[in-house]
Design a protein around this motif. Structure first.
Motif, PDB file in Angstrom:
ATOM      1  N   GLY A  39       0.666  -0.938   0.306  1.00 18.30           N
ATOM      2  CA  GLY A  39      -0.249  -0.043   0.025  1.00 18.30           C
ATOM      3  C   GLY A  39       1.271   1.125  -0.028  1.00 18.30           C
ATOM      4  N   LYS A  40       0.167   2.222  -0.786  1.00 19.38           N
ATOM      5  CA  LYS A  40       1.061   3.692  -0.530  1.00 19.38           C
ATOM      6  C   LYS A  40       1.350   4.187   0.970  1.00 19.38           C
ATOM      7  CE  LYS A  40      -1.211   5.354  -4.519  1.00 19.38           C
ATOM      8  NZ  LYS A  40      -2.477   6.259  -4.683  1.00 19.38           N
ATOM      9  N   SER A  41       1.150   4.085   1.761  1.00 18.04           N
ATOM     10  CA  SER A  41       2.193   4.718   2.979  1.00 18.04           C
ATOM     11  C   SER A  41       2.429   3.512   3.822  1.00 18.04           C
ATOM     12  CB  SER A  41       0.902   4.947   4.308  1.00 18.04           C
ATOM     13  OG  SER A  41      -0.186   3.581   4.497  1.00 18.04           O
ATOM     14  N   HIS A  42       2.460   2.076   2.978  1.00 18.95           N
ATOM     15  CA  HIS A  42       3.888   0.740   3.461  1.00 18.95           C
ATOM     16  C   HIS A  42       4.959   0.813   3.628  1.00 18.95           C
ATOM     17  CE1 HIS A  42       0.083  -2.436   3.480  1.00 18.95           C
ATOM     18  NE2 HIS A  42      -0.322  -1.645   4.023  1.00 18.95           N
ATOM     19  N   ARG A  43       4.798   0.438   5.026  1.00 21.90           N
ATOM     20  CA  ARG A  43       6.423   0.109   5.274  1.00 21.90           C
ATOM     21  C   ARG A  43       7.354  -0.953   4.819  1.00 21.90           C
ATOM     22  NH1 ARG A  43       9.099   3.786   8.393  1.00 21.90           N
ATOM     23  NH2 ARG A  43      10.118   2.467  10.145  1.00 21.90           N
ATOM     24  N   ALA A  44       8.113  -1.264   3.773  1.00 17.39           N
ATOM     25  CA  ALA A  44       8.772  -2.784   3.732  1.00 17.39           C
ATOM     26  C   ALA A  44       9.735  -3.036   3.745  1.00 17.39           C
ATOM     27  CB  ALA A  44       7.863  -2.851   2.139  1.00 17.39           C
ATOM     28  N   LEU A  45      10.457  -4.013   3.981  1.00 17.56           N
ATOM     29  CA  LEU A  45      11.265  -4.605   4.556  1.00 17.56           C
ATOM     30  C   LEU A  45      11.183  -5.801   3.212  1.00 17.56           C
ATOM     31  CD1 LEU A  45      14.248  -5.357   6.487  1.00 17.56           C
ATOM     32  CD2 LEU A  45      12.839  -6.806   7.899  1.00 17.56           C
ATOM     33  N   GLU A  46      13.204  -5.914   3.150  1.00 15.08           N
ATOM     34  CA  GLU A  46      13.532  -7.048   2.532  1.00 15.08           C
ATOM     35  C   GLU A  46      14.748  -7.675   2.922  1.00 15.08           C
ATOM     36  OE1 GLU A  46      14.826  -7.547  -2.373  1.00 15.08           O
ATOM     37  OE2 GLU A  46      14.908  -6.174  -1.893  1.00 15.08           O
ATOM     38  N   ILE A  47      14.437  -8.748   2.477  1.00 12.21           N
ATOM     39  CA  ILE A  47      15.630  -9.550   2.956  1.00 12.21           C
ATOM     40  C   ILE A  47      16.892  -9.877   1.303  1.00 12.21           C
ATOM     41  CG2 ILE A  47      16.654 -11.409   4.861  1.00 12.21           C
ATOM     42  CD1 ILE A  47      14.826  -9.194   5.748  1.00 12.21           C
ATOM     43  N   GLU A  83      15.143  -1.644  14.568  1.00 15.26           N
ATOM     44  CA  GLU A  83      15.029  -0.388  14.651  1.00 15.26           C
ATOM     45  C   GLU A  83      14.158   0.573  13.952  1.00 15.26           C
ATOM     46  OE1 GLU A  83      17.795  -1.601  13.378  1.00 15.26           O
ATOM     47  OE2 GLU A  83      19.579  -0.963  14.838  1.00 15.26           O
ATOM     48  N   LYS A  84      14.108  -0.014  12.783  1.00 12.67           N
ATOM     49  CA  LYS A  84      12.799   0.186  11.782  1.00 12.67           C
ATOM     50  C   LYS A  84      11.584  -0.057  11.670  1.00 12.67           C
ATOM     51  CE  LYS A  84      16.117   2.962   9.872  1.00 12.67           C
ATOM     52  NZ  LYS A  84      16.173   3.983  10.275  1.00 12.67           N
ATOM     53  N   ALA A  85      11.344  -1.351  13.005  1.00 14.04           N
ATOM     54  CA  ALA A  85      10.321  -2.136  12.386  1.00 14.04           C
ATOM     55  C   ALA A  85       9.488  -1.361  13.446  1.00 14.04           C
ATOM     56  CB  ALA A  85      10.065  -2.966  13.477  1.00 14.04           C
ATOM     57  N   PRO A  86       7.788  -0.891  12.773  1.00 13.64           N
ATOM     58  CA  PRO A  86       7.133  -2.955  12.436  1.00 13.64           C
ATOM     59  C   PRO A  86       7.305  -2.316  10.729  1.00 13.64           C
ATOM     60  CG  PRO A  86       5.552  -1.421  13.348  1.00 13.64           C
ATOM     61  CD  PRO A  86       7.207  -0.667  13.822  1.00 13.64           C
ATOM     62  N   PHE A  87       7.008  -3.757   9.607  1.00 11.29           N
ATOM     63  CA  PHE A  87       6.320  -3.534   8.777  1.00 11.29           C
ATOM     64  C   PHE A  87       5.497  -3.990   7.993  1.00 11.29           C
ATOM     65  CE2 PHE A  87      11.354  -4.250   9.896  1.00 11.29           C
ATOM     66  CZ  PHE A  87      12.022  -3.030   9.904  1.00 11.29           C
ATOM     67  N   ASP A  88       4.938  -3.431   7.236  1.00  9.41           N
ATOM     68  CA  ASP A  88       3.702  -3.857   6.832  1.00  9.41           C
ATOM     69  C   ASP A  88       3.864  -5.224   5.601  1.00  9.41           C
ATOM     70  OD1 ASP A  88       1.613  -0.838   7.459  1.00  9.41           O
ATOM     71  OD2 ASP A  88       3.086  -0.672   6.559  1.00  9.41           O
TER      72      ASP A  88
END
Ligand code: SAH
Length: 260
Positions: A120-128, A184-189
């Motif tokens: 979603g446009k407002s989401h925070r994503a994490l990639e490993i 430090e950047k969590a939580p993620f959508d």
């Protein structure tokens, strides 16, 4: 030299410079045209990739239909994420080597994983598994912030530079073991693991928001693995639902989970 001769020679020099510029102008024009037609060709190849590879069903799997995801694939220049020698193959239906024994997944797999995340446009994503940075670039078109981790330093550093050059300002690249996520950047959508693990890393479940989605390939390296979609409920870290999506073949997640 007399004043007259001096001014004649500077005038002559000016004419020569002008002449040189005039002579070079058509070449510069051709170079610009060539570059433009090259970009236009790549745009056509991307359109074709979206239509045939993402839009068609593969191995009994569903076509990718989410319009925002398809648009991201039209926008991101995949040929800028591979070495020069591999540029002619950048839009083919296959994974490509990116050095250090790693690969950039084939377009369909990247697209399917992205769609499963429901970004979603407002989401925070994490990639490993940053690798080339291609998956991160796709996500950067779709969410507000992308955090990506790679364990192989030269890959992470190159991807960071590449993403900056291409203007993906909302991506942060970190070098480290992604098994532990980025607390430090969590939580993620949404979280995507682009290497195969032998179990779902618990820190990633912890760092997922309630209602968040995690896509990860689970299985033995060098064999076919299963692509899983993990959704987190609101009743704590054990409240998870796991859906088996399809068979995939990824490079292994290094250290942390497997000790490799
Ligand atoms: N998503 C990438 C391709 C990933 S290939 C792209 O779009 O190009 C898998 C990547 O996972 C490799 O770059 C590898 O270095 C990285 N990797 C493997 N184990 C890892 C770990 N424990 N933590 C972070 N990255 C890891």
């Amino acid at each position: 030299m007399s004043r007259l001769n001096e001014s004649r020679s500077t005038t002559l020099q000016r004419f020569r410079k002008l002449g040189l510029r005039c002579a070079l102008a058509p070449f510069a024009f051709v170079v610009v045209l060539f570059a433009q037609s090259g970009e236009e060709n790549f745009r056509k190849l991307r359109e074709e990739m979206v239509r045939t590879q993402l839009g068609g069903s593969r191995w009994g799997a569903q076509a990718v239909r989410e319009p925002r995801v398809l648009e991201a694939f039209r926008q991101v220049p995949r040929h800028r994420f591979v070495s020069e020698a591999l540029v002619p193959y950048a839009y083919e239906d296959r994974p490509l080597p990116i050095g250090y024994g790693q690969t950039i997944s084939q377009p369909y797999i990247v697209a399917k994983m992205t769609e499963l995340l429901e970004p979603g446009k407002s989401h925070r994503a994490l990639e490993i598994g940053t690798g080339s940075g291609y998956q991160a670039a796709i996500l950067s078109q779709l969410v507000s912030d992308v955090y990506t981790i790679d364990i192989i330093e030269p890959l992470g550093v190159t991807a960071r530079e590449r993403l900056a050059t291409l203007g993906h300002k909302n991506v942060e690249v970190r070098i480290g073991d992604g098994y532990y996520g980025w607390s430090e950047k969590a939580p993620f959508d949404c979280i995507v693991v682009t290497a195969a693990a032998n179990h779902i890393p618990p820190p990633l479940i912890e760092q997922l928001k309630p209602g968040g989605r995690l896509v990860v390939a689970i299985g033995n390296p060098f064999q076919t693995q299963r692509l899983l979609l993990v959704t987190k409920g609101s009743k704590g870290p054990r409240d998870i639902r796991v859906q088996d999506i399809m068979p995939v073949s990824f490079v292994p997640l290094l250290s942390g989970s497997s000790g490799q």
